[in-house]
Design a protein around this motif. Sequence first.
Motif, PDB file in Angstrom:
ATOM      1  N   ASP A   1       0.739  -1.272   0.032  1.00 30.41           N
ATOM      2  CA  ASP A   1       0.031  -0.074   0.119  1.00 30.41           C
ATOM      3  C   ASP A   1       0.885   1.300  -0.046  1.00 30.41           C
ATOM      4  O   ASP A   1       0.663   2.162  -0.813  1.00 30.41           O
ATOM      5  CB  ASP A   1      -0.844   0.066   1.095  1.00 30.41           C
ATOM      6  N   LEU A   2       1.921   1.165   0.631  1.00 29.67           N
ATOM      7  CA  LEU A   2       2.920   2.451   0.837  1.00 29.67           C
ATOM      8  C   LEU A   2       3.827   2.608  -0.532  1.00 29.67           C
ATOM      9  O   LEU A   2       3.891   3.634  -1.008  1.00 29.67           O
ATOM     10  CB  LEU A   2       3.800   2.277   1.916  1.00 29.67           C
TER      11      LEU A   2
ATOM     12  N   ALA B   1       4.749   5.446  15.380  1.00 29.36           N
ATOM     13  CA  ALA B   1       5.704   6.848  15.016  1.00 29.36           C
ATOM     14  C   ALA B   1       6.599   6.311  13.846  1.00 29.36           C
ATOM     15  O   ALA B   1       6.935   6.949  13.079  1.00 29.36           O
ATOM     16  CB  ALA B   1       6.654   6.983  16.448  1.00 29.36           C
ATOM     17  N   ALA B   2       7.178   5.039  13.891  1.00 24.20           N
ATOM     18  CA  ALA B   2       7.860   4.569  12.681  1.00 24.20           C
ATOM     19  C   ALA B   2       7.166   4.544  11.559  1.00 24.20           C
ATOM     20  O   ALA B   2       7.594   5.020  10.436  1.00 24.20           O
ATOM     21  CB  ALA B   2       8.467   3.283  12.909  1.00 24.20           C
ATOM     22  N   HIS B   3       5.884   4.314  11.562  1.00 27.15           N
ATOM     23  CA  HIS B   3       4.960   3.911  10.444  1.00 27.15           C
ATOM     24  C   HIS B   3       4.561   5.809   9.682  1.00 27.15           C
ATOM     25  O   HIS B   3       4.573   5.831   8.704  1.00 27.15           O
ATOM     26  CB  HIS B   3       3.657   3.366  10.519  1.00 27.15           C
ATOM     27  N   VAL B   4       4.410   6.524  10.576  1.00 25.92           N
ATOM     28  CA  VAL B   4       4.214   7.918  10.353  1.00 25.92           C
ATOM     29  C   VAL B   4       5.508   8.463   9.677  1.00 25.92           C
ATOM     30  O   VAL B   4       5.369   9.215   8.692  1.00 25.92           O
ATOM     31  CB  VAL B   4       3.956   8.802  11.580  1.00 25.92           C
ATOM     32  N   ALA B   5       6.738   8.247  10.170  1.00 25.14           N
ATOM     33  CA  ALA B   5       7.987   8.820   9.635  1.00 25.14           C
ATOM     34  C   ALA B   5       8.005   8.119   8.327  1.00 25.14           C
ATOM     35  O   ALA B   5       8.577   8.704   7.400  1.00 25.14           O
ATOM     36  CB  ALA B   5       8.929   8.278  10.488  1.00 25.14           C
ATOM     37  N   GLN B   6       7.597   6.796   7.983  1.00 23.49           N
ATOM     38  CA  GLN B   6       7.749   6.124   6.781  1.00 23.49           C
ATOM     39  C   GLN B   6       6.849   6.654   5.733  1.00 23.49           C
ATOM     40  O   GLN B   6       7.121   7.192   4.576  1.00 23.49           O
ATOM     41  CB  GLN B   6       7.573   4.563   6.712  1.00 23.49           C
ATOM     42  N   VAL B   7       5.622   7.060   6.000  1.00 20.86           N
ATOM     43  CA  VAL B   7       4.557   7.668   5.311  1.00 20.86           C
ATOM     44  C   VAL B   7       5.338   9.107   4.787  1.00 20.86           C
ATOM     45  O   VAL B   7       5.116   9.595   3.582  1.00 20.86           O
ATOM     46  CB  VAL B   7       3.219   7.938   5.783  1.00 20.86           C
TER      47      VAL B   7
END
Length: 337
Positions: A91-92, A147-153
């Motif tokens: 999805d990303l 937090a890691a997911h947000v940074a990756q987005v």
Amino acid sequence: METFPWDEATATGIGSHPGEDHAEALRLVLGELPGLPYLPELPARGVGADMIGRAAALLVELPVEVQPSGWRFTDRPGRDAKRARDHLRRDLDGLEEAAQGYEGPFKIQVCGPWTLAGAVELRHGDRTLADAGAVRDLAESFAEGLAAHVAQVRRRVPGITELVVQLDEPGLPGVLAGTVPTASGFGRLRAVEAPVATERLRSVLAALPEGSFPIVHCCAPEVPFGVLRGAGARGVSLDAALLRRRDEDGIGEAVEAGTAFFLGVVPGRDAPPADVGVVARPAVELWRRMGFAPAALARQVVLTPSCGLAGASPGYARAALARCREAARVLREDPGD
């Protein structure tokens, strides 16, 4: 005066979409909701694309797998946890391609810690919610993973000016009321006190990177406005059809404090189309009844479907998002008449 990442007269969606074509869902969202697009979720793809599995895949050092009763913590990640991570990664990848050149606010959504704790089972079979220490561990692990997911987005879409991070907490009212069933289904888990619920939710929201705008979605009656505001949510997403007059004290305090409201005004399942004025009416009437400044309506309120669109037909999902976008203009054009 509170500032918001979006422009006046904005609409967005809750998160879930029908079907299994994520690329098509992304095109739909970016085309119909240019003011505040989001990363769609497609639970029809199966286990791992569901709300609980998608959030569980973000947990750090808390592996999960699927048992006949649902998601459960285990010693090592199961096949379905890998499938959930693969769905999210694809999805990303798709988002990175589809959103090339995009600049502006963007929204992501994920199941919140209390709803997750009420769904994922411990190794011995009871719900995580039954063990206060396990809930604390889950919240800490989830905060790190989110937090890691947000940074990756943000790395994938560098044009994002501010990231609206929506935690889905439909189970929170039940957690506070003590109505969540035990794993056996024969009993109810003890109610969680509001200060404890606030603190756990706050620990997740406080871990979000700078440039995040946290909101909480609760498509259930008895939205706990005080808990959400105390936890640091800057916006509340809810179904306008479920609001009752007794909710208005909490709404009034939140609006005066600068909290944004994402009001669900279009059904999440197929329904006859309504005039844009009818769609916008719940927001306009609420604002008038409570005596808020008309000029703030289009800035502080974002229109959405009442809940996710996973149960809708593809054609209706497109029409619902378009109708929210069109109705949002009514909030700006004539909010005080």
